[in-house]
Enzyme design. Structure first.
Site, mmCIF file in Angstrom:
data_model
loop_
_atom_site.group_PDB
_atom_site.id
_atom_site.type_symbol
_atom_site.label_atom_id
_atom_site.label_comp_id
_atom_site.label_asym_id
_atom_site.label_seq_id
_atom_site.Cartn_x
_atom_site.Cartn_y
_atom_site.Cartn_z
ATOM 1 N N HIS A 82 -38.695 44.324 37.358
ATOM 2 C CA HIS A 82 -38.791 42.972 37.910
ATOM 3 C C HIS A 82 -39.830 42.929 39.036
ATOM 4 O O HIS A 82 -40.728 42.074 39.034
ATOM 5 C CB HIS A 82 -37.410 42.558 38.435
ATOM 6 C CG HIS A 82 -37.351 41.214 39.068
ATOM 7 N ND1 HIS A 82 -36.540 40.217 38.579
ATOM 8 C CD2 HIS A 82 -37.968 40.678 40.150
ATOM 9 C CE1 HIS A 82 -36.675 39.139 39.335
ATOM 10 N NE2 HIS A 82 -37.529 39.399 40.308
ATOM 11 N N GLU A 83 -39.732 43.857 39.970
ATOM 12 C CA GLU A 83 -40.658 43.863 41.108
ATOM 13 C C GLU A 83 -42.057 44.307 40.693
ATOM 14 O O GLU A 83 -43.051 43.782 41.182
ATOM 15 C CB GLU A 83 -40.108 44.734 42.242
ATOM 16 C CG GLU A 83 -38.761 44.274 42.782
ATOM 17 C CD GLU A 83 -38.695 42.803 43.148
ATOM 18 O OE1 GLU A 83 -39.731 42.228 43.574
ATOM 19 O OE2 GLU A 83 -37.611 42.205 43.003
ATOM 20 N N HIS A 86 -43.893 41.392 39.321
ATOM 21 C CA HIS A 86 -44.457 40.542 40.384
ATOM 22 C C HIS A 86 -45.788 41.123 40.877
ATOM 23 O O HIS A 86 -46.761 40.386 41.080
ATOM 24 C CB HIS A 86 -43.497 40.427 41.568
ATOM 25 C CG HIS A 86 -42.361 39.481 41.344
ATOM 26 N ND1 HIS A 86 -42.533 38.155 41.029
ATOM 27 C CD2 HIS A 86 -41.020 39.682 41.402
ATOM 28 C CE1 HIS A 86 -41.345 37.574 40.900
ATOM 29 N NE2 HIS A 86 -40.413 38.482 41.118
#
Length: 173
Positions: A82-83, A86
């Site tokens: 998820h990170e 980003h």
């Protein structure tokens, strides 16, 4: 009363760093180019498991070592990609306006074959949480508790009005 969760130690932090770099490596192979260095820190607290941020020229991912300790596999499987997604969106889209969990981000999550859920609703009992100080204010009809952020904004000249009587909020002290 419950026992508080202990944060992950250095051995598990190494595993998180390796997992982070694994996802970055997959993205680099897909993009056909190297990405800039990425700082990986374990200094996040509260109810957030991970956070990507850019400060000046530094790109970093911050992880919450207490939430990783409590929900290790969920975070390795979901929070880490998820990170990283980003980070990749930031590097490929630059400073253009893109929604944080928009189609570009979801495309990278699909590429990673990771769950694109934005948040989780796991029990965080025992995980230390930030407690923000509040400041007492008054209007003609009631008392209010404002966050430090709003208190500081008032100190810089912003005005806040009561949503009920529309009177100005005045610091009580």
């Amino acid at each position: 009363m419950f026992d508080s969760v202990k944060p992950i130690g250095e051995e598990l932090r190494r595993e998180v760093r390796a997992a982070t770099l694994h996802w970055v490596g997959l993205a680099e192979a897909e993009l056909g180019r190297k990405l800039p260095p990425l700082g990986i820190h374990f200094d996040l607290s509260g109810t957030t498991a991970g956070m990507f941020r850019v400060r000046r020229e530094l790109r970093e991912i911050r992880y919450n070592p207490w939430i990783f300790a409590k929900y290790w596999q969920e975070n390795i499987d979901s929070t880490v990609p998820h990170e990283v997604a980003h980070f990749i969106v930031h590097e490929t889209r630059g400073r253009r306006r893109v929604r944080p969990h928009g189609p570009e981000w979801r495309a990278w999550m699909a590429f990673f074959d990771a769950d694109p859920a934005v948040t989780f609703d796991l029990d965080l009992a025992g995980v230390p949480r930030r407690r923000q100080r509040t400041h007492a204010y008054r209007c003609p009809c009631r008392e209010h508790e404002l966050s430090t952020t709003r208190h500081n904004r008032i100190g810089r000249g912003n005005r806040y009005l009561c949503r009920f009587c529309h009177g100005a909020l005045v610091y009580v002290g």
